[in-house]
Design a protein around this motif. Structure first.
Motif, PDB file in Angstrom:
ATOM      1  N   ARG A 146       2.206   0.153   4.562  1.00  0.00           N
ATOM      2  CA  ARG A 146       1.048   0.002   3.672  1.00  0.00           C
ATOM      3  C   ARG A 146       1.388   0.474   2.262  1.00  0.00           C
ATOM      4  N   GLN A 147       2.177   1.535   2.165  1.00  0.00           N
ATOM      5  CA  GLN A 147       2.609   2.027   0.855  1.00  0.00           C
ATOM      6  C   GLN A 147       3.391   0.955   0.102  1.00  0.00           C
ATOM      7  N   LYS A 148       4.264   0.231   0.815  1.00  0.00           N
ATOM      8  CA  LYS A 148       5.058  -0.822   0.176  1.00  0.00           C
ATOM      9  C   LYS A 148       4.166  -1.967  -0.309  1.00  0.00           C
ATOM     10  N   VAL A 149       3.147  -2.301   0.487  1.00  0.00           N
ATOM     11  CA  VAL A 149       2.214  -3.362   0.090  1.00  0.00           C
ATOM     12  C   VAL A 149       1.461  -2.948  -1.172  1.00  0.00           C
ATOM     13  N   ILE A 150       1.025  -1.704  -1.215  1.00  0.00           N
ATOM     14  CA  ILE A 150       0.281  -1.193  -2.370  1.00  0.00           C
ATOM     15  C   ILE A 150       1.150  -1.214  -3.633  1.00  0.00           C
ATOM     16  N   ILE A 151       2.394  -0.804  -3.501  1.00  0.00           N
ATOM     17  CA  ILE A 151       3.321  -0.835  -4.641  1.00  0.00           C
ATOM     18  C   ILE A 151       3.523  -2.270  -5.115  1.00  0.00           C
ATOM     19  N   ILE A 203     -10.492   5.187  -0.061  1.00  0.00           N
ATOM     20  CA  ILE A 203     -10.762   5.123   1.379  1.00  0.00           C
ATOM     21  C   ILE A 203      -9.535   5.260   2.275  1.00  0.00           C
ATOM     22  N   ASP A 204      -8.332   5.087   1.725  1.00  0.00           N
ATOM     23  CA  ASP A 204      -7.162   5.098   2.609  1.00  0.00           C
ATOM     24  C   ASP A 204      -6.992   6.462   3.268  1.00  0.00           C
ATOM     25  N   GLU A 205      -6.621   6.464   4.538  1.00  0.00           N
ATOM     26  CA  GLU A 205      -6.462   7.707   5.291  1.00  0.00           C
ATOM     27  C   GLU A 205      -5.185   8.460   4.924  1.00  0.00           C
ATOM     28  N   ASP A 206      -4.216   7.758   4.348  1.00  0.00           N
ATOM     29  CA  ASP A 206      -2.922   8.364   4.010  1.00  0.00           C
ATOM     30  C   ASP A 206      -2.911   8.798   2.554  1.00  0.00           C
ATOM     31  N   GLU A 207      -2.542  10.059   2.295  1.00  0.00           N
ATOM     32  CA  GLU A 207      -2.581  10.582   0.922  1.00  0.00           C
ATOM     33  C   GLU A 207      -1.607   9.859  -0.015  1.00  0.00           C
ATOM     34  N   LEU A 208      -0.443   9.451   0.518  1.00  0.00           N
ATOM     35  CA  LEU A 208       0.501   8.730  -0.335  1.00  0.00           C
ATOM     36  C   LEU A 208      -0.001   7.327  -0.668  1.00  0.00           C
ATOM     37  N   CYS A 209      -0.699   6.709   0.269  1.00  0.00           N
ATOM     38  CA  CYS A 209      -1.299   5.401  -0.023  1.00  0.00           C
ATOM     39  C   CYS A 209      -2.357   5.533  -1.117  1.00  0.00           C
ATOM     40  N   ARG A 210      -3.136   6.610  -1.066  1.00  0.00           N
ATOM     41  CA  ARG A 210      -4.139   6.838  -2.125  1.00  0.00           C
ATOM     42  C   ARG A 210      -3.445   7.069  -3.470  1.00  0.00           C
ATOM     43  N   ALA A 211      -2.382   7.865  -3.436  1.00  0.00           N
ATOM     44  CA  ALA A 211      -1.656   8.170  -4.667  1.00  0.00           C
ATOM     45  C   ALA A 211      -0.977   6.917  -5.230  1.00  0.00           C
ATOM     46  N   TRP A 212      -0.332   6.125  -4.354  1.00  0.00           N
ATOM     47  CA  TRP A 212       0.337   4.907  -4.805  1.00  0.00           C
ATOM     48  C   TRP A 212      -0.662   3.880  -5.316  1.00  0.00           C
ATOM     49  N   SER A 213      -1.870   3.898  -4.795  1.00  0.00           N
ATOM     50  CA  SER A 213      -2.903   2.983  -5.311  1.00  0.00           C
ATOM     51  C   SER A 213      -3.186   3.272  -6.779  1.00  0.00           C
TER      52      SER A 213
END
Length: 266
Positions: free
Chosen positions: A147-152, A172-182
């Motif tokens: 998901r992080q790669k998709v967001i990037i 809303i993302d449950e993963d803190e890195l996904c929120r940060a990468w967003s």
């Protein structure tokens, strides 16, 4: 001087022609020889350039997939953009064929990464628009690393529609890195398809809410860094982000939230 220039141009054209005429058999032989010697630096770089300049797109892609499974240690993908429009069409076909989630995400990421190098090409927008619906669907993956790669990737190719998606994902993302990468990807959009002013208008409220609510200190710092780049402010120094100075991050958080709250009603 003119003769010297002509010689250089001739050498460049000859090298370009040599690469275009490389066969898959010749490339496989070169790869195997490099593997025998553990891929020495200069020869590896030359081989990667040969791959990008060749017409053997399928073999180049095959080696990229192999390299990714081995930890991307050779950086085989770095010259794939040399295949231009034909390479992008190939990747879209691969995306349509594969059912494997990880391969699909990696291929979409590769396509977005290559498009980020092609902003000046007349086909850039068209391919971005063809890729974006695929990336939006891939956001549903339960694997946070994928998901992080998709967001990037969305940061490189997304339009205003995807900016809205990333704004929500930051909350809303449950993963803190996904929120940060967003947050970082919203900033990246301003370097690609969307004007900074537009991104600011679309995301100010989401940035304010996300920065205010974020519990993870490192994610908070990344969000603040992205926001201050977009809104041309200076709440946090790079050294404070790198060292994750909790006190300074908290102070910057309050300043950012106060500014963004007012910005949203401007």
């Amino acid at each position: 001087m003119s003769n010297q220039t002509d010689i250089i141009i001739h050498e460049i054209e000859a090298e370009k022609l040599r690469r275009e005429n490389l066969t898959v058999e010749e490339l496989k032989k070169a790869y195997n020889k490099l593997a025998e010697h553990n891929f020495p630096g200069a020869e590896r770089i030359k081989f990667i350039a040969d791959l990008g300049g060749s017409r053997e797109i399928a073999y180049h892609y095959e080696l990229i997939c192999k390299d990714l499974k081995e930890g991307n240690r050779l950086n085989i993908s770095s010259s794939f953009d040399r295949h231009g429009k034909e390479g992008l069409e190939f990747l879209l076909c691969e995306l349509d064929k594969t059912e494997d989630e990880e391969e699909k995400v990696n291929t979409a990421y590769l396509m977005a990464e290559n498009l980020s190098k092609m902003k000046h090409r007349d086909f850039y927008i068209d391919f971005c628009d063809r890729l974006n619906p695929i990336l939006a669907l891939l956001l549903a993956t339960k694997d946070s690393k994928l998901r992080q790669k998709v967001i990037i990737a969305l940061g490189w190719v997304g339009s205003e529609r995807e900016a809205d998606i990333l704004s929500k994902r930051m909350l809303i993302d449950e993963d803190e890195l996904c929120r940060a990468w967003s947050a970082s990807s919203l900033m990246q959009m301003s370097f690609h398809r969307i004007k900074t002013e537009t991104i600011c208008k679309l995301s100010a409220k989401a940035f304010m809410q996300a920065i205010e609510a974020e519990k993870d200190i490192e994610a908070s710092a990344i969000m603040i860094e992205a926001a201050q780049t977009l809104f041309r402010k200076r709440w946090l120094r790079t050294s404070d982000i790198d060292n994750t100075d909790d006190e300074k991050v908290e102070k910057a958080r309050k300043s950012a939230v106060k500014f963004l709250d007012k910005y949203d009603i401007m």
